[in-house]
Design a protein around this motif. Structure first.
Motif, PDB file in Angstrom:
ATOM      1  N   ARG D  10       3.654  33.510   3.818  1.00 17.25           N
ATOM      2  CA  ARG D  10       4.932  33.407   4.526  1.00 17.25           C
ATOM      3  C   ARG D  10       4.741  33.469   6.039  1.00 17.25           C
ATOM      4  NH1 ARG D  10       8.988  36.228   6.424  1.00 17.25           N
ATOM      5  NH2 ARG D  10       7.836  38.173   6.204  1.00 17.25           N
ATOM      6  N   ARG D  12       2.112  32.477   7.783  1.00 14.62           N
ATOM      7  CA  ARG D  12       1.574  31.181   8.206  1.00 14.62           C
ATOM      8  C   ARG D  12       2.722  30.191   8.415  1.00 14.62           C
ATOM      9  NH1 ARG D  12       1.155  27.185   5.161  1.00 14.62           N
ATOM     10  NH2 ARG D  12       1.021  28.329   3.197  1.00 14.62           N
ATOM     11  N   GLU D  13       3.637  30.175   7.448  1.00 11.57           N
ATOM     12  CA  GLU D  13       4.770  29.251   7.565  1.00 11.57           C
ATOM     13  C   GLU D  13       5.684  29.621   8.741  1.00 11.57           C
ATOM     14  OE1 GLU D  13       5.384  27.627   2.989  1.00 11.57           O
ATOM     15  OE2 GLU D  13       6.870  28.992   3.855  1.00 11.57           O
ATOM     16  N   ARG D  14       5.980  30.909   8.899  1.00 14.66           N
ATOM     17  CA  ARG D  14       6.881  31.343   9.969  1.00 14.66           C
ATOM     18  C   ARG D  14       6.285  31.057  11.348  1.00 14.66           C
ATOM     19  NH1 ARG D  14      11.885  32.616  10.475  1.00 14.66           N
ATOM     20  NH2 ARG D  14      11.626  34.652  11.460  1.00 14.66           N
ATOM     21  N   PHE D  15       4.973  31.284  11.490  1.00 14.04           N
ATOM     22  CA  PHE D  15       4.340  31.096  12.806  1.00 14.04           C
ATOM     23  C   PHE D  15       3.925  29.646  13.021  1.00 14.04           C
ATOM     24  CE2 PHE D  15       2.742  35.772  12.456  1.00 14.04           C
ATOM     25  CZ  PHE D  15       4.025  36.226  12.757  1.00 14.04           C
ATOM     26  N   GLY D  16       3.943  28.850  11.951  1.00 18.22           N
ATOM     27  CA  GLY D  16       3.604  27.435  12.073  1.00 18.22           C
ATOM     28  C   GLY D  16       2.145  27.188  12.405  1.00 18.22           C
ATOM     29  N   VAL D  17       1.286  28.139  12.112  1.00 12.61           N
ATOM     30  CA  VAL D  17      -0.148  27.977  12.397  1.00 12.61           C
ATOM     31  C   VAL D  17      -0.932  28.804  11.376  1.00 12.61           C
ATOM     32  CG1 VAL D  17      -0.112  29.882  14.065  1.00 12.61           C
ATOM     33  CG2 VAL D  17      -1.950  28.185  14.169  1.00 12.61           C
ATOM     34  N   SER D  18      -2.093  28.279  10.960  1.00 10.77           N
ATOM     35  CA  SER D  18      -2.859  29.020   9.955  1.00 10.77           C
ATOM     36  C   SER D  18      -4.092  29.675  10.580  1.00 10.77           C
ATOM     37  CB  SER D  18      -3.284  28.099   8.812  1.00 10.77           C
ATOM     38  OG  SER D  18      -4.143  27.100   9.299  1.00 10.77           O
ATOM     39  N   GLU D  20      -6.067  30.188  14.622  1.00 13.33           N
ATOM     40  CA  GLU D  20      -6.127  29.839  16.045  1.00 13.33           C
ATOM     41  C   GLU D  20      -6.953  30.867  16.806  1.00 13.33           C
ATOM     42  OE1 GLU D  20      -2.306  29.911  17.925  1.00 13.33           O
ATOM     43  OE2 GLU D  20      -1.920  32.015  17.459  1.00 13.33           O
ATOM     44  N   GLU D  52       8.602  39.142  13.320  1.00  9.39           N
ATOM     45  CA  GLU D  52       7.854  39.386  12.083  1.00  9.39           C
ATOM     46  C   GLU D  52       6.861  40.533  12.208  1.00  9.39           C
ATOM     47  OE1 GLU D  52       8.237  38.241   9.162  1.00  9.39           O
ATOM     48  OE2 GLU D  52       9.579  36.537   9.468  1.00  9.39           O
TER      49      GLU D  52
END
Lengths: 89, 152, 152, 89
Positions: D10, D12-18, D20, D52
């Protein structure tokens, strides 16, 4: 009165019989047959019966396929099984 | 709750039994199972053939009672017990128990409960062939203790 | 003690896995196993597809640690964990745990211990598709409690 | 110093990045980087990060693939993963 005896596993081998009819004295107002009176009658046969069914030996009794205690009644026509402690699974 | 008990000489296939139980019950989330098998050693002696005797009629009744007790204690969908009788050799399967439920805790507990009671109450007897001859296996105090703990 | 951990998209065959473990170890007397599967209902909603994400690398390490802990506590021969990832649908198998030992108590305890710890420590996350849309499954307090009891 | 951030599920989806790279102030004799200082730096980005990763939210942190507590040190080159409570099995 007649009951049907069943012996299993090591006791079947020791007694040399797996299933037989057995005569117990009829019940009277002062005499009720129980597992205890049946065992006493069996021990009176002497030999391996007296030996294997002696008090303190490890065996179980089932009347009509339910394991019961010494004071459980035994009636004409009952199937009474005597066997060693179970070792399945 | 569905309870199935089978006493048979034939071998069984745990995977196939589980597939059959799961088929068509999409509420099952957990399947706990157990297989007991013949070891080639027991009490320090190597074991060859083994013979399993039972008390036909009473065996099935006892196993059904054990499963009914389990379903009274835990919320389970199925209990399956298959127990083999007759001649068995090392590596053969002897018994399997499968329990299905929605969540894992219930199936684990019920499966172990059924095995513990089976070992102390179901009328099966093992006779082993060892290099010293044939012998009936003695009941183990450990099994009585395992069954006893469920009475708390 | 042999520990095998597999994280994979492919389905698995519990029966074949157990046969492979037992093959050639005649000291095994007990095999406890567990399968977790996708139910078509969760928290009252019907569930269609499910997606399982994990943290590659850490997942395998955690599962191996969990199995090593189990083998430190109980005398067991093998611990096998297979966990699927990716898209799954109702009735699909998600996870299996198999533990072998000489006697049944050890395999039952170790199998349930591994599942309880897996549910709380291994980095897997479920996302469900329901008629109301997609949602990540929340961790269950019940799972934390199940893992906690092994700390006694 | 540079660390590698990993976000999962969740988050990953909320921050839009997996995955970095992230720059943290270098460590000094008076400043040690820990999970706590990293989280503070992430919250300063505001938006979904502040939301979050707010105190009291349920998330876990693993440094080099071991779940750790807030006082665990974070060093240059570490892989730091932040993820929701696990829901496998």
């Amino acid at each position: 009165m007649t009951i049907q005896l069943v012996f299993l596993a090591r006791l079947r081998e020791r007694f040399g019989v797996s299933r037989e009819n057995f005569e117990l004295p009829a019940q009277t107002p002062t005499h009720t047959n129980t597992v205890a009176t049946l065992l006493a009658a069996l021990r009176e046969q002497g030999g391996v019966f007296a030996e294997e069914l002696a008090e303190g030996r490890a065996f179980r009794v089932a009347v009509n396929q339910d394991v019961v205690q010494l004071d459980h009644p035994v009636n004409a026509g009952d199937e009474v099984a005597i066997f060693p402690p179970v070792t399945g699974g | 709750m569905t309870c199935v008990v089978r006493v048979q000489e034939a071998d069984f296939d745990l995977g196939a039994e589980i597939r059959a139980l799961r088929l068509g019950n999409p509420r099952i989330g957990a399947v706990a199972s157990f297989i007991g098998c013949v070891r080639d050693m027991n009490e320090g002696d190597s074991v060859g053939l083994m013979y399993l005797e039972h008390y036909p009629g009473m065996t099935e009744r006892e196993l059904e009672k054990i499963c009914a007790e389990a379903s009274g204690r835990w919320d389970i969908f199925d209990a399956l017990v298959i127990h083999r009788v007759g001649e068995l050799k090392p590596l053969d399967q002897i018994v399997c128990v499968v329990v299905t439920s929605a969540h894992r805790g219930e199936s684990f507990s019920a499966c172990e409960f059924i095995m513990d009671y089976l070992k102390t109450r179901a009328p099966f007897w093992k006779r082993e062939s060892t290099p010293q001859g044939e012998r009936w296996v003695d009941a183990r105090a450990k099994d009585d203790a395992a069954a006893e703990r469920w009475k708390q």
